[in-house]
Design an enzyme around this catalytic site. Sequence first.
Site, PDB file in Angstrom:
ATOM      1  CG  HIS B  80      -1.446   1.322   1.655  1.00 42.65           C
ATOM      2  ND1 HIS B  80      -2.363   2.034   0.913  1.00 42.65           N
ATOM      3  CD2 HIS B  80      -1.182   2.086   2.742  1.00 42.65           C
ATOM      4  CE1 HIS B  80      -2.639   3.171   1.532  1.00 42.65           C
ATOM      5  NE2 HIS B  80      -1.930   3.239   2.641  1.00 42.65           N
ATOM      6  CG  ASP B 109       7.388  18.404 -25.699  1.00 41.77           C
ATOM      7  OD1 ASP B 109       7.701  17.833 -24.637  1.00 41.77           O
ATOM      8  OD2 ASP B 109       6.569  17.928 -26.514  1.00 41.77           O
ATOM      9  CD1 TRP B 145       6.660   3.101   4.696  1.00 41.54           C
ATOM     10  CD2 TRP B 145       7.651   4.120   2.956  1.00 41.54           C
ATOM     11  NE1 TRP B 145       6.932   4.396   5.066  1.00 41.54           N
ATOM     12  CE2 TRP B 145       7.525   5.053   4.026  1.00 41.54           C
ATOM     13  CE3 TRP B 145       8.234   4.544   1.762  1.00 41.54           C
ATOM     14  CZ2 TRP B 145       7.996   6.370   3.917  1.00 41.54           C
ATOM     15  CZ3 TRP B 145       8.697   5.856   1.676  1.00 41.54           C
ATOM     16  CH2 TRP B 145       8.575   6.753   2.738  1.00 41.54           C
ATOM     17  CB  SER B 172      11.084   6.282 -13.467  1.00 46.15           C
ATOM     18  OG  SER B 172      10.008   7.147 -13.636  1.00 46.15           O
ATOM     19  CB  SER B 173      12.266   9.653  -9.519  1.00 47.31           C
ATOM     20  OG  SER B 173      11.125   8.989  -9.116  1.00 47.31           O
ATOM     21  CG  HIS B 256      12.448  14.488   6.413  1.00 46.93           C
ATOM     22  ND1 HIS B 256      11.329  14.338   7.180  1.00 46.93           N
ATOM     23  CD2 HIS B 256      12.455  15.772   6.029  1.00 46.93           C
ATOM     24  CE1 HIS B 256      10.705  15.490   7.260  1.00 46.93           C
ATOM     25  NE2 HIS B 256      11.372  16.382   6.572  1.00 46.93           N
ATOM     26  CD  GLU B 258       9.651  10.116  -1.907  1.00 43.63           C
ATOM     27  OE1 GLU B 258      10.650  10.400  -2.578  1.00 43.63           O
ATOM     28  OE2 GLU B 258       8.542   9.882  -2.389  1.00 43.63           O
ATOM     29  CE1 TYR B 260       8.509  19.101   4.773  1.00 42.48           C
ATOM     30  CE2 TYR B 260      10.406  17.730   5.171  1.00 42.48           C
ATOM     31  CZ  TYR B 260       9.367  18.474   5.656  1.00 42.48           C
ATOM     32  OH  TYR B 260       9.178  18.592   6.990  1.00 42.48           O
ATOM     33  CB  SER B 271       1.072  28.751  -4.672  1.00 41.03           C
ATOM     34  OG  SER B 271       1.538  28.300  -3.437  1.00 41.03           O
ATOM     35  CG  HIS B 305      12.303  13.866  12.118  1.00 37.27           C
ATOM     36  ND1 HIS B 305      12.226  15.067  11.480  1.00 37.27           N
ATOM     37  CD2 HIS B 305      11.730  12.983  11.282  1.00 37.27           C
ATOM     38  CE1 HIS B 305      11.630  14.910  10.304  1.00 37.27           C
ATOM     39  NE2 HIS B 305      11.325  13.639  10.166  1.00 37.27           N
ATOM     40  CG  HIS B 306      11.631   9.509  10.121  1.00 33.17           C
ATOM     41  ND1 HIS B 306      10.285   9.401   9.887  1.00 33.17           N
ATOM     42  CD2 HIS B 306      12.052  10.570   9.399  1.00 33.17           C
ATOM     43  CE1 HIS B 306       9.909  10.356   9.038  1.00 33.17           C
ATOM     44  NE2 HIS B 306      10.965  11.091   8.742  1.00 33.17           N
ATOM     45  CB  THR B 331       5.835  24.747   6.920  1.00 36.60           C
ATOM     46  OG1 THR B 331       7.019  23.981   6.751  1.00 36.60           O
ATOM     47  CG2 THR B 331       4.685  24.032   6.253  1.00 36.60           C
ATOM     48  CE  LYS B 334       6.343  27.206   0.215  1.00 33.43           C
ATOM     49  NZ  LYS B 334       5.842  27.762  -1.004  1.00 33.43           N
ATOM     50  NE  ARG B 453       3.850   3.025  11.127  1.00 34.76           N
ATOM     51  CZ  ARG B 453       4.734   3.750  10.405  1.00 34.76           C
ATOM     52  NH1 ARG B 453       5.557   4.590  11.012  1.00 34.76           N
ATOM     53  NH2 ARG B 453       4.786   3.643   9.099  1.00 34.76           N
TER      54      ARG B 453
HETATM   55  C1  HEA Z   1       0.601   9.011  -0.437  1.00 39.39           C
HETATM   56  C2  HEA Z   1       0.542   8.102   0.360  1.00 39.39           C
HETATM   57  C3  HEA Z   1      -0.646   7.433   0.984  1.00 39.39           C
HETATM   58  C4  HEA Z   1      -1.996   7.500   0.699  1.00 39.39           C
HETATM   59  C5  HEA Z   1      -2.685   8.300  -0.373  1.00 39.39           C
HETATM   60  C6  HEA Z   1      -2.632   6.633   1.643  1.00 39.39           C
HETATM   61  C7  HEA Z   1      -4.021   6.428   1.666  1.00 39.39           C
HETATM   62  C8  HEA Z   1      -4.669   5.649   2.632  1.00 39.39           C
HETATM   63  N1  HEA Z   1      -4.078   4.941   3.640  1.00 39.39           N
HETATM   64 FE1  HEA Z   1      -2.082   4.754   3.946  1.00 39.39          FE
HETATM   65  N2  HEA Z   1      -0.073   4.576   4.276  1.00 39.39           N
HETATM   66  C9  HEA Z   1       0.914   5.270   3.647  1.00 39.39           C
HETATM   67  C10 HEA Z   1       0.750   6.189   2.635  1.00 39.39           C
HETATM   68  C11 HEA Z   1      -0.487   6.519   2.078  1.00 39.39           C
HETATM   69  N3  HEA Z   1      -1.710   6.056   2.465  1.00 39.39           N
HETATM   70  C12 HEA Z   1       2.197   4.926   4.198  1.00 39.39           C
HETATM   71  C13 HEA Z   1       3.551   5.508   3.773  1.00 39.39           C
HETATM   72  C14 HEA Z   1       1.964   3.986   5.196  1.00 39.39           C
HETATM   73  C15 HEA Z   1       2.983   3.303   6.100  1.00 39.39           C
HETATM   74  C16 HEA Z   1       3.243   1.912   5.642  1.00 39.39           C
HETATM   75  C17 HEA Z   1       4.168   1.186   6.540  1.00 39.39           C
HETATM   76  O1  HEA Z   1       3.914   1.136   7.752  1.00 39.39           O
HETATM   77  O2  HEA Z   1       5.152   0.639   6.042  1.00 39.39           O
HETATM   78  C18 HEA Z   1       0.512   3.794   5.229  1.00 39.39           C
HETATM   79  C19 HEA Z   1      -0.136   2.945   6.122  1.00 39.39           C
HETATM   80  C20 HEA Z   1      -1.506   2.912   6.305  1.00 39.39           C
HETATM   81  C21 HEA Z   1      -2.153   2.287   7.402  1.00 39.39           C
HETATM   82  C22 HEA Z   1      -1.460   1.607   8.574  1.00 39.39           C
HETATM   83  C23 HEA Z   1      -1.223   0.199   8.279  1.00 39.39           C
HETATM   84  C24 HEA Z   1      -0.465  -0.457   9.372  1.00 39.39           C
HETATM   85  O3  HEA Z   1       0.245   0.209  10.116  1.00 39.39           O
HETATM   86  O4  HEA Z   1      -0.573  -1.676   9.441  1.00 39.39           O
HETATM   87  C25 HEA Z   1      -3.501   2.449   7.230  1.00 39.39           C
HETATM   88  C26 HEA Z   1      -4.539   1.950   8.157  1.00 39.39           C
HETATM   89  O5  HEA Z   1      -5.589   2.394   8.203  1.00 39.39           O
HETATM   90  C27 HEA Z   1      -3.685   3.195   6.012  1.00 39.39           C
HETATM   91  C28 HEA Z   1      -4.913   3.572   5.479  1.00 39.39           C
HETATM   92  C29 HEA Z   1      -5.065   4.363   4.358  1.00 39.39           C
HETATM   93  C30 HEA Z   1      -6.358   4.691   3.786  1.00 39.39           C
HETATM   94  C31 HEA Z   1      -7.688   4.232   4.293  1.00 39.39           C
HETATM   95  C32 HEA Z   1      -6.101   5.493   2.697  1.00 39.39           C
HETATM   96  C33 HEA Z   1      -7.129   6.079   1.774  1.00 39.39           C
HETATM   97  O6  HEA Z   1      -6.902   7.453   1.634  1.00 39.39           O
HETATM   98  C34 HEA Z   1      -7.135   5.397   0.437  1.00 39.39           C
HETATM   99  C35 HEA Z   1      -8.336   5.804  -0.357  1.00 39.39           C
HETATM  100  C36 HEA Z   1      -8.340   5.286  -1.744  1.00 39.39           C
HETATM  101  C37 HEA Z   1      -9.079   4.260  -2.190  1.00 39.39           C
HETATM  102  C38 HEA Z   1      -9.922   3.453  -1.307  1.00 39.39           C
HETATM  103  C39 HEA Z   1      -9.010   3.840  -3.622  1.00 39.39           C
HETATM  104  C40 HEA Z   1     -10.032   4.417  -4.512  1.00 39.39           C
HETATM  105  C41 HEA Z   1     -11.380   3.814  -4.515  1.00 39.39           C
HETATM  106  C42 HEA Z   1     -11.752   2.608  -4.936  1.00 39.39           C
HETATM  107  C43 HEA Z   1     -10.789   1.528  -5.294  1.00 39.39           C
HETATM  108  C44 HEA Z   1     -13.145   2.309  -5.037  1.00 39.39           C
HETATM  109  C45 HEA Z   1     -13.556   1.079  -4.330  1.00 39.39           C
HETATM  110  C46 HEA Z   1     -13.598   1.347  -2.876  1.00 39.39           C
HETATM  111  C47 HEA Z   1     -14.148   0.537  -1.980  1.00 39.39           C
HETATM  112  C48 HEA Z   1     -14.471  -0.873  -2.259  1.00 39.39           C
HETATM  113  C49 HEA Z   1     -14.442   1.050  -0.597  1.00 39.39           C
HETATM  114  N4  HEA Z   1      -2.456   3.462   5.469  1.00 39.39           N
HETATM  115  C1  HEA Z   2       3.884  15.004   2.767  1.00 40.24           C
HETATM  116  C2  HEA Z   2       4.455  14.398   3.690  1.00 40.24           C
HETATM  117  C3  HEA Z   2       4.909  14.928   5.014  1.00 40.24           C
HETATM  118  C4  HEA Z   2       5.071  16.219   5.469  1.00 40.24           C
HETATM  119  C5  HEA Z   2       4.854  17.515   4.739  1.00 40.24           C
HETATM  120  C6  HEA Z   2       5.544  16.105   6.818  1.00 40.24           C
HETATM  121  C7  HEA Z   2       5.846  17.209   7.614  1.00 40.24           C
HETATM  122  C8  HEA Z   2       6.420  17.117   8.878  1.00 40.24           C
HETATM  123  N1  HEA Z   2       6.702  15.965   9.575  1.00 40.24           N
HETATM  124 FE1  HEA Z   2       6.244  14.083   8.974  1.00 40.24          FE
HETATM  125  N2  HEA Z   2       6.091  12.193   8.258  1.00 40.24           N
HETATM  126  C9  HEA Z   2       5.631  11.820   7.030  1.00 40.24           C
HETATM  127  C10 HEA Z   2       5.229  12.667   6.020  1.00 40.24           C
HETATM  128  C11 HEA Z   2       5.279  14.050   6.096  1.00 40.24           C
HETATM  129  N3  HEA Z   2       5.643  14.782   7.191  1.00 40.24           N
HETATM  130  C12 HEA Z   2       5.623  10.393   6.897  1.00 40.24           C
HETATM  131  C13 HEA Z   2       5.192   9.606   5.674  1.00 40.24           C
HETATM  132  C14 HEA Z   2       6.075   9.887   8.118  1.00 40.24           C
HETATM  133  C15 HEA Z   2       6.191   8.442   8.581  1.00 40.24           C
HETATM  134  C16 HEA Z   2       7.086   7.582   7.821  1.00 40.24           C
HETATM  135  C17 HEA Z   2       7.045   6.191   8.368  1.00 40.24           C
HETATM  136  O1  HEA Z   2       7.531   5.977   9.488  1.00 40.24           O
HETATM  137  O2  HEA Z   2       6.492   5.298   7.674  1.00 40.24           O
HETATM  138  C18 HEA Z   2       6.373  11.058   8.946  1.00 40.24           C
HETATM  139  C19 HEA Z   2       6.889  10.963  10.231  1.00 40.24           C
HETATM  140  C20 HEA Z   2       7.334  12.043  10.955  1.00 40.24           C
HETATM  141  C21 HEA Z   2       8.103  11.926  12.153  1.00 40.24           C
HETATM  142  C22 HEA Z   2       8.593  10.630  12.804  1.00 40.24           C
HETATM  143  C23 HEA Z   2       7.564  10.068  13.689  1.00 40.24           C
HETATM  144  C24 HEA Z   2       7.950   8.758  14.233  1.00 40.24           C
HETATM  145  O3  HEA Z   2       8.026   7.792  13.476  1.00 40.24           O
HETATM  146  O4  HEA Z   2       8.169   8.683  15.438  1.00 40.24           O
HETATM  147  C25 HEA Z   2       8.347  13.207  12.595  1.00 40.24           C
HETATM  148  C26 HEA Z   2       9.129  13.544  13.814  1.00 40.24           C
HETATM  149  O5  HEA Z   2       9.627  14.568  13.973  1.00 40.24           O
HETATM  150  C27 HEA Z   2       7.734  14.100  11.637  1.00 40.24           C
HETATM  151  C28 HEA Z   2       7.763  15.488  11.721  1.00 40.24           C
HETATM  152  C29 HEA Z   2       7.282  16.339  10.731  1.00 40.24           C
HETATM  153  C30 HEA Z   2       7.384  17.790  10.817  1.00 40.24           C
HETATM  154  C31 HEA Z   2       7.935  18.596  11.948  1.00 40.24           C
HETATM  155  C32 HEA Z   2       6.851  18.270   9.649  1.00 40.24           C
HETATM  156  C33 HEA Z   2       6.764  19.723   9.249  1.00 40.24           C
HETATM  157  O6  HEA Z   2       7.185  19.917   7.931  1.00 40.24           O
HETATM  158  C34 HEA Z   2       5.393  20.292   9.418  1.00 40.24           C
HETATM  159  C35 HEA Z   2       5.397  21.789   9.345  1.00 40.24           C
HETATM  160  C36 HEA Z   2       4.020  22.420   9.350  1.00 40.24           C
HETATM  161  C37 HEA Z   2       3.410  23.012  10.387  1.00 40.24           C
HETATM  162  C38 HEA Z   2       4.038  23.087  11.726  1.00 40.24           C
HETATM  163  C39 HEA Z   2       2.031  23.598  10.241  1.00 40.24           C
HETATM  164  C40 HEA Z   2       1.943  24.973   9.676  1.00 40.24           C
HETATM  165  C41 HEA Z   2       2.771  25.984  10.371  1.00 40.24           C
HETATM  166  C42 HEA Z   2       2.280  27.082  11.013  1.00 40.24           C
HETATM  167  C43 HEA Z   2       0.837  27.408  11.042  1.00 40.24           C
HETATM  168  C44 HEA Z   2       3.300  27.997  11.596  1.00 40.24           C
HETATM  169  C45 HEA Z   2       3.321  28.128  13.071  1.00 40.24           C
HETATM  170  C46 HEA Z   2       3.505  26.844  13.780  1.00 40.24           C
HETATM  171  C47 HEA Z   2       4.285  26.631  14.852  1.00 40.24           C
HETATM  172  C48 HEA Z   2       5.297  27.571  15.354  1.00 40.24           C
HETATM  173  C49 HEA Z   2       4.095  25.362  15.604  1.00 40.24           C
HETATM  174  N4  HEA Z   2       7.118  13.367  10.658  1.00 40.24           N
HETATM  175 CU   LIG Z   3      10.629  13.056   8.295  1.00 45.25          CU
END
Ligand code: HEA
Ligand code: HEA
Ligand SMILES: [Cu+2]
Lengths: 289, 533, 266
Positions: B80, B109, B145, B172-173, B256, B258, B260, B271, B305-306, B331, B334, B453
């Site tokens: 997933h 293009d 993942w 690809s990326s 990380h 990634e 962003y 924007s 921080h992870h 952030t 923005k 999780r």
């Molecule tokens: C961009 C990234 C992205 C997106 C879009 C999503 C989307 C969703 N994610 Fe995902 N998720 C991750 C990135 C993302 N996730 C990551 C990085 C992890 C961590 C994995 C790890 O631990 O290694 C994670 C893990 C994760 C977990 C934790 C699993 C675990 O720890 O065991 C769960 C549990 O609820 C979850 C739920 C969902 C749901 C409900 C959506 C929904 O938003 C999805 C909605 C979309 C659809 C449903 C498809 C479209 C519709 C149809 C196909 C029609 C038919 C529908 C029905 C039959 C109802 N995700």
């Molecule tokens: C699009 C993806 C995305 C983005 C934008 C962010 C944004 C941020 N993430 Fe997140 N993060 C993930 C995707 C993302 N993260 C994913 C996928 C994981 C889990 C991966 C995995 O384990 O599978 C993760 C996990 C993760 C962790 C690890 C958690 C753990 O496993 O224990 C942490 C810890 O510091 C963290 C921090 C942050 C912070 C500080 C930001 C900041 O950039 C956020 C900044 C924004 C704001 C704060 C809000 C707006 C700001 C204001 C309104 C200004 C004023 C605010 C203050 C002064 C407070 N993230």
């Molecule tokens: Cu991070």
Amino acid sequence: MSTHSDDRYYVPHGSHWPVVGSIGLLFLMVGVSTWLNGAAPGFYIMLLGFAIMIFMITGWFGTVINESVNGLYNSQVDKSFRQGMFWFIFSEVMFFAAFFGALFYARNMSIPWLGGDSNNFFTNLLLWEGYESTWPSNGPGNVGGDYDVMGPFGLPLINTALLLTSSVTLTIAHHALIEGKRLQVNIFLAATFILGFIFVYLQGVEYMHAYNDLNLKLTSGIYGSTFFMLTGFHGMHVTIGAIMLTIIWFRVIKGHFTADNHFGFEAVAWYWHFVDVVWIGLYVFVYWM
Amino acid sequence: MTTAVADTLEEHHDDHGPAKGIGRWLFSTNHKDIGTMYLVFSLCMFFIGGAMAMVIRSELAIPGLQFVHPEFFNQMTTMHALIMVFGAVMPAFVGLANWMIPLMIGAPDMALPRMNNWSFWILPVAFGILLSTLFMPGGAPAGGWTMYPPLVLQTGDAFPFLIFSVHLMGISSIMGSINVIVTIINMRAPDMTLLKMPMFVWTWLITAYLLIAVMPVLAGAVTMLLTDQFFGTSFFLAAGGGDPVMFQHIFWFFGHPEVYIMILPAFGVVSEIIPTFSRKPLFGHDSMVYAASCIAFLSFIVWAHHMFTVGMPFTGQLFFMFATMLIAVPTGVKIFNWVATMWRGAMTFETPMLFSLAFVFLFTIGGFSGLMLALAPADVQYHDTYFVVAHFHYVLVPGSVFAIMAGAYYWLPKWTGHMYNETLGKIHFWTSTIFVNLTFFPMHFLGLAGMPRRIPDYSTQFADFNTIASIGAIGFGLSQLLFVAVLLTSKRGAKATAEVWDNPTTLEWTVPSPAPFHTFDTPPKLDDSVGFH
Amino acid sequence: MIRNLILSLLGLTAVGTAKAEWALNMPKGVTDLSQETYDLHMMGFWWCVGIGAIVFGVMIYSLFKHRKSSGVEPAKFSHSTTAEVIWTAIPVVILVLMAVPTAETMVKLEDSRDPDMSIVVTGYQWKWHYKYQDTGVAFYSSLAQSSLEARRKGAETDPFAVPNYLLDVDNPVVVPRGAKVRLLVTSNDVIHSWWVPDLAIKKDAIPGIVNETWFKANEIGTYRGQCTELCGKDHGYMPVVVEVVEPEAYEAWLQSRTENAAVAAN
Ligand code: HEA
Ligand code: HEA
Ligand SMILES: [Cu+2]
Ligand code: CUA
């Protein structure tokens, strides 16, 4: 061909080479994977994929060269190619950075930690008692058995000299190209890739020496791992670079390049310098320090 | 060969339309067609990845194991995430980049059109390989993942396929982002100075740099996994002097940035949209650029921080905590600038605007939980619980995915030449927004209450919120069918004008809708109404 | 369930008790540090609520006031350096205010010196092994039988009928109240992570490396947690149970354990 001036963009037609390339990659990757999993046909699938890739690369580059030779490109296309090559090389730099990172991490972090440094007193006491951190090391488990270290002198030093010289000869060739001295280009370019191939050969000799005499192998713990992965990937790049130089050499003979239009030449030259710079990093951090 | 070249020469400046049949797509060098392919591919992957999420949520709906075995559950979680991240969100943004960047900067293009085609056609191969692992002995990868060793080394036959499919995604990326950079730097219309560039182009430029810097590092990391598994290296083996934690460092050095990579283009899309529907120029265009650059820079120095629970030395933890918290500042700039853009505008609320507004709200909530996660001692409690799952789905689903939706609605008339069905769009928006919160908000509570999780079953005190989340997830999934309905009916709407919306400022609105197969064969002249001053 | 939903909508504030069935918030726990961690968590939470209230407040106001349908003319302004400096500076100040107490707690969390006792915790797929240093008491701790049956796919037993479903073990760790316990956490195969929310301790168990952490429980009781690092198919089935007892009871337990061990050895 006034239309190919700078105010007109060049957009090529559809091309089948990318799809051929993807099919090649499919066979290559599936082949290697099944082979690694121990299934016999994997090897042949891999070879097929490899063949398709070679076919694709020659075909694709052939097309580009043809277009270039026929004056289809303007300076803007040339710039795009240059920038593309630059960023490609940058991505390669980052690939090596991962392995250099592993090397530094092992030397400055994990090995000292296993020896009890920082907050790891108990790591050493409970799991690896008696292990003292040193570099080079194959770890507290003496993984791969006793080995001797590859010193910085001898072959590696010769190789350093070879690569540095090759960079010089390549630069001379480049200048000669700009000045239109065809013979000089031929000679110095040939010298460059010959030096490159000698480098690869000597690297092979060094590996034989490591495996046969030093018991230094890819499996010799983290030292062996970083040593062979870094030098191995580097050697692979030298090989590719030398092959590309050879191709460029033939293209020079065919008269593909002019003083102000020789992107192909320069791209390969950049690549070669990049390989050279990586080697210096290698020499310093893998062999010497 | 000579005749072939002569042909090329001859045809070269004919005003040719698209090729016929499948060849149009297979061999395409047209940024619009390639963009379309990326977007369609991404939608397919979103549905496949979403279907896997449905498996996860169904199993978690009530305590006890109902549908799948734990092994398969872990495969679903892993696949997933990989599919959503690399297959859905990233390609969607690349698709938008392909379609819009040349239009927005006045280029005919992408700079390297053939390579552009290859960037795309590698993806089906990569995901074909990845999905095929579901049918292999030992099943698909199930180590998360994040692919941490030593666990990932226990993967069955799927292991090398996993590694190589990640390599392919990386290739690809990288090619895609080289193309983006070169296009932006080299193909702009003469008057399009860097600071006149629309935000979407800017954020993509920065994203592309990030991609080129970190995808190779991921490739390196998985290569080390491969050699540890098959060639006896000791990178992640303590006995050999390596360290399993080293993988985590290398992975998160990629991982990380990634995240962003998945949000910066989203910032760009939003924007573009907010100013259009506020009928007011984007507030602080230049500081938006600096903020995005700042975020990109900081993203390289916060990775650990992870890893607050892996036993890092104290100073390391402190450094990574402070650096992470700092990201809130750019952030925040923005967020504030978007609000200031709305301020004293004359807003209307078409679907793209609705999605963008929800983005601003819900992404901020995700950002807040991110900030809480950054507090290292508190993260000791949050780490690897559903609080983290809640955090990242808030930034990814109502964050990245909503921005993609917003962009799709915004530019759909430009792509198809027809207005989409606004009512359907609004219903899609409201159901999505309600259900997405119902799905992911309760996960905060689950995490705080102690639910880890990546578990297929849980203790009974977590039952209620899980049920709510599962109901929300199914509702959210079904809502996405409405989006398909919008796409399928998109040709039936009224003819779109070139401008489509009231007085938009960027160049793509100066070409007819649908955008002709070839646009800007000669560089456009920018008049004063274009761009930001 | 309806009640929970309403509570959740009301937000975290609605919660006082940590151990209630419908817990919405992080437990305050039973150590000084778990209390501090909880406070940090709430501090972060309230800052976010405050900032959110302002940002969302302004935005919602704007959404209602500055809409085209109410006939407004859009303003023309597109930047203001003053405003931007202010909203860069204020968050920085807030972050510093947050960082300082956080760093203080971190220092304490790291300080595992001079413990009263040490336990070596080793993760296995899928159970824990505990070894009390100095006393030689050592045992495995696996998921309790009661949960084992209910956890199977298509099991007859209803999880709700099992007390502490998935959170019970055969052999809990027993420690005395008020003692500083140092944990030396490692693993025998893949990475695991040892977590008990009420002790605010989570530490990864990494093969080949020993991580240190510590706790000092102030209240007797049974505290439950789980493995929190994905470790394979039964990752969800390796709970942690810590029983904090009075020192005398601990001595007695130790005694019986040592005797048992002696009997087993014969
Ligand atoms: C961009 C990234 C992205 C997106 C879009 C999503 C989307 C969703 N994610 Fe995902 N998720 C991750 C990135 C993302 N996730 C990551 C990085 C992890 C961590 C994995 C790890 O631990 O290694 C994670 C893990 C994760 C977990 C934790 C699993 C675990 O720890 O065991 C769960 C549990 O609820 C979850 C739920 C969902 C749901 C409900 C959506 C929904 O938003 C999805 C909605 C979309 C659809 C449903 C498809 C479209 C519709 C149809 C196909 C029609 C038919 C529908 C029905 C039959 C109802 N995700
Ligand atoms: C699009 C993806 C995305 C983005 C934008 C962010 C944004 C941020 N993430 Fe997140 N993060 C993930 C995707 C993302 N993260 C994913 C996928 C994981 C889990 C991966 C995995 O384990 O599978 C993760 C996990 C993760 C962790 C690890 C958690 C753990 O496993 O224990 C942490 C810890 O510091 C963290 C921090 C942050 C912070 C500080 C930001 C900041 O950039 C956020 C900044 C924004 C704001 C704060 C809000 C707006 C700001 C204001 C309104 C200004 C004023 C605010 C203050 C002064 C407070 N993230
Ligand atoms: Cu991070
Ligand atoms: Cu042990 Cu998860």
